[in-house]
Design a protein around this motif. Structure first.
Motif, PDB file in Angstrom:
ATOM      1  N   ASP A  54       5.869  -7.041  -0.256  1.00  0.00           N
ATOM      2  CA  ASP A  54       6.686  -8.007   0.458  1.00  0.00           C
ATOM      3  C   ASP A  54       6.041  -8.443   1.757  1.00  0.00           C
ATOM      4  OD1 ASP A  54       8.560  -7.965  -1.524  1.00  0.00           O
ATOM      5  OD2 ASP A  54       9.936  -6.590  -0.505  1.00  0.00           O
ATOM      6  N   ASP A  55       5.229  -7.585   2.368  1.00  0.00           N
ATOM      7  CA  ASP A  55       4.574  -7.918   3.629  1.00  0.00           C
ATOM      8  C   ASP A  55       3.337  -8.796   3.434  1.00  0.00           C
ATOM      9  OD1 ASP A  55       6.423  -6.507   5.078  1.00  0.00           O
ATOM     10  OD2 ASP A  55       5.225  -4.655   5.170  1.00  0.00           O
ATOM     11  N   ASP A  56       2.887  -8.942   2.200  1.00  0.00           N
ATOM     12  CA  ASP A  56       1.688  -9.731   1.906  1.00  0.00           C
ATOM     13  C   ASP A  56       2.089 -11.184   1.671  1.00  0.00           C
ATOM     14  OD1 ASP A  56      -1.021 -10.254   1.331  1.00  0.00           O
ATOM     15  OD2 ASP A  56      -0.595 -10.121  -0.817  1.00  0.00           O
ATOM     16  N   HIS A  57       1.368 -12.127   2.269  1.00  0.00           N
ATOM     17  CA  HIS A  57       1.723 -13.537   2.146  1.00  0.00           C
ATOM     18  C   HIS A  57       0.462 -14.384   2.005  1.00  0.00           C
ATOM     19  CE1 HIS A  57       5.905 -12.753   3.193  1.00  0.00           C
ATOM     20  NE2 HIS A  57       5.467 -12.002   4.188  1.00  0.00           N
ATOM     21  N   ARG A 115       7.627 -22.056   0.262  1.00  0.00           N
ATOM     22  CA  ARG A 115       6.528 -21.094   0.343  1.00  0.00           C
ATOM     23  C   ARG A 115       6.908 -19.719  -0.228  1.00  0.00           C
ATOM     24  NH1 ARG A 115       2.585 -20.474   5.520  1.00  0.00           N
ATOM     25  NH2 ARG A 115       1.481 -18.558   4.946  1.00  0.00           N
ATOM     26  N   LEU A 116       8.071 -19.201   0.156  1.00  0.00           N
ATOM     27  CA  LEU A 116       8.487 -17.892  -0.346  1.00  0.00           C
ATOM     28  C   LEU A 116       8.698 -17.935  -1.857  1.00  0.00           C
ATOM     29  CD1 LEU A 116      10.929 -16.585   2.421  1.00  0.00           C
ATOM     30  CD2 LEU A 116       8.588 -15.839   1.934  1.00  0.00           C
ATOM     31  N   GLU A 134       5.244 -17.791  -3.439  1.00  0.00           N
ATOM     32  CA  GLU A 134       4.695 -16.435  -3.355  1.00  0.00           C
ATOM     33  C   GLU A 134       5.373 -15.507  -4.357  1.00  0.00           C
ATOM     34  OE1 GLU A 134       3.412 -16.410   1.379  1.00  0.00           O
ATOM     35  OE2 GLU A 134       5.238 -15.372   0.728  1.00  0.00           O
ATOM     36  N   ARG A 189       3.238 -13.532  -7.497  1.00  0.00           N
ATOM     37  CA  ARG A 189       2.963 -12.091  -7.453  1.00  0.00           C
ATOM     38  C   ARG A 189       2.626 -11.552  -8.843  1.00  0.00           C
ATOM     39  NH1 ARG A 189       4.084 -10.509  -2.302  1.00  0.00           N
ATOM     40  NH2 ARG A 189       5.741 -11.643  -1.225  1.00  0.00           N
ATOM     41  N   SER A 196      -4.202  -8.622  -3.130  1.00  0.00           N
ATOM     42  CA  SER A 196      -3.504  -9.374  -2.091  1.00  0.00           C
ATOM     43  C   SER A 196      -3.591 -10.872  -2.359  1.00  0.00           C
ATOM     44  CB  SER A 196      -4.110  -9.070  -0.725  1.00  0.00           C
ATOM     45  OG  SER A 196      -5.426  -9.597  -0.647  1.00  0.00           O
ATOM     46  N   PHE A 197      -2.768 -11.632  -1.620  1.00  0.00           N
ATOM     47  CA  PHE A 197      -2.841 -13.084  -1.718  1.00  0.00           C
ATOM     48  C   PHE A 197      -4.168 -13.596  -1.155  1.00  0.00           C
ATOM     49  CE2 PHE A 197       1.886 -13.086  -2.112  1.00  0.00           C
ATOM     50  CZ  PHE A 197       1.948 -13.821  -3.289  1.00  0.00           C
TER      51      PHE A 197
END
Length: 287
Positions: free
Chosen positions: A10-13, A39-40, A43, A47, A57-58
């Protein structure tokens, strides 16, 4: 450990630069707007692709797309992931009632052949619910009138949803809006229902519905130019105004004179710029 992994995920964007690149790419490729407010959502949908590609990671995904020449391989999966595919059987039922009570009869009356073939095109078919709804309505009319034939084409940019349409297997709860009589005529129940009951469209109807991949942003479409009814519902809202006009113009070119274009009710104002006769809310006839 699972909870920790979930928090880290969740912290990865996506970086600002990579989101802008993806947004511009999708806009250019398929005409769909992806503003920062999406954006969310983007993402969340991507995933699964990170896991499928075994990327950590992204940032790694952005490298793969734009800096390691992975875009050509990944573009189909990327489009499948970010496109919205909301559909239901008998969505906006007024259109199907109008087909049954008015449009089909008028179209047949214009024809001089003894058993005309009525062509219907679901131009953003998603998983096929719209195309099969049209087919069910037409099949019931054929059984009563016996004075026409029909064929339905469903097109979409997403290969994932097209595969669902071709299989024609749906969760039982998705067909709840369908009248019970239609369910009994046009659906097969699983002999051994699982935890989530499913139904399948009967083979007689599946044979009359074809699904193809099509990008509405293409300069031309490889289909007949004597289509009777085109359904383009609830997709133009994702396009820029200039692209809306181009898509509508191309599709209208595939309608026979007297044919009908059906937009989503939320898109009815988009249709006011069309040089066609409006016959009902979000329904336009080519003159």
């Amino acid at each position: 450990m699972a909870a920790l992994a979930h928090r880290l995920e969740d912290d990865d964007h996506l970086s600002d630069a990579d989101f802008i690149k993806i947004s511009n790419l999708i806009g250019q490729q398929v005409g769909i707007k992806l503003p920062p407010s999406k954006r969310l959502m983007v993402e969340g949908r991507l995933r699964r692709r990170l896991r499928a590609l075994d990327l950590a990671s992204f940032s790694d995904y952005g490298d793969y797309l734009f800096r390691l020449d992975g875009l050509e391989t990944e573009i189909t999966y990327l489009i499948n992931a970010v496109t919205t595919n909301k559909t239901d059987f008998f969505r906006e039922p007024e259109h199907f009632e109008l087909m049954q009570k008015k449009l089909v009869a008028e179209l047949i009356a214009q024809r001089r052949d003894r058993l005309p073939l009525l062509k219907v095109w679901s131009a953003a078919s998603s998983t096929g619910a719209e195309a099969y709804t049209a087919a069910m309505v037409l099949a019931d009319m054929v059984a009563q009138r016996r004075d026409f034939r029909f064929a339905v084409l469903g097109t979409d940019i997403s290969t994932d949803v097209l595969d669902i349409g071709r299989r024609a297997i749906y969760p039982a709860e998705q067909v709840v809006p369908m009248p019970p009589g239609m369910q009994s005529r046009h659906l097969m129940q699983a002999r051994r229902p699982g935890a989530r009951p499913e139904v399948r469209i009967v083979p007689e109807l599946r044979r009359l519905v074809r699904f193809d991949q099509l990008n509405l942003m293409d300069e031309s479409y490889p289909y007949d130019r004597d289509v009777d009814i085109i359904l383009l519902r609830n997709v133009l809202i994702y396009f820029e105004k200039a692209d809306q006009a181009k898509v509508i113009s191309r599709l209208v070119g595939h309608l026979r004179p007297g044919g009908y274009l059906l937009l989503g009710h939320s898109e009815s104002m988009i249709g006011t710029s069309i040089t066609m006769r409006q016959v009902a809310p979000a329904v336009f006839q080519k003159t």
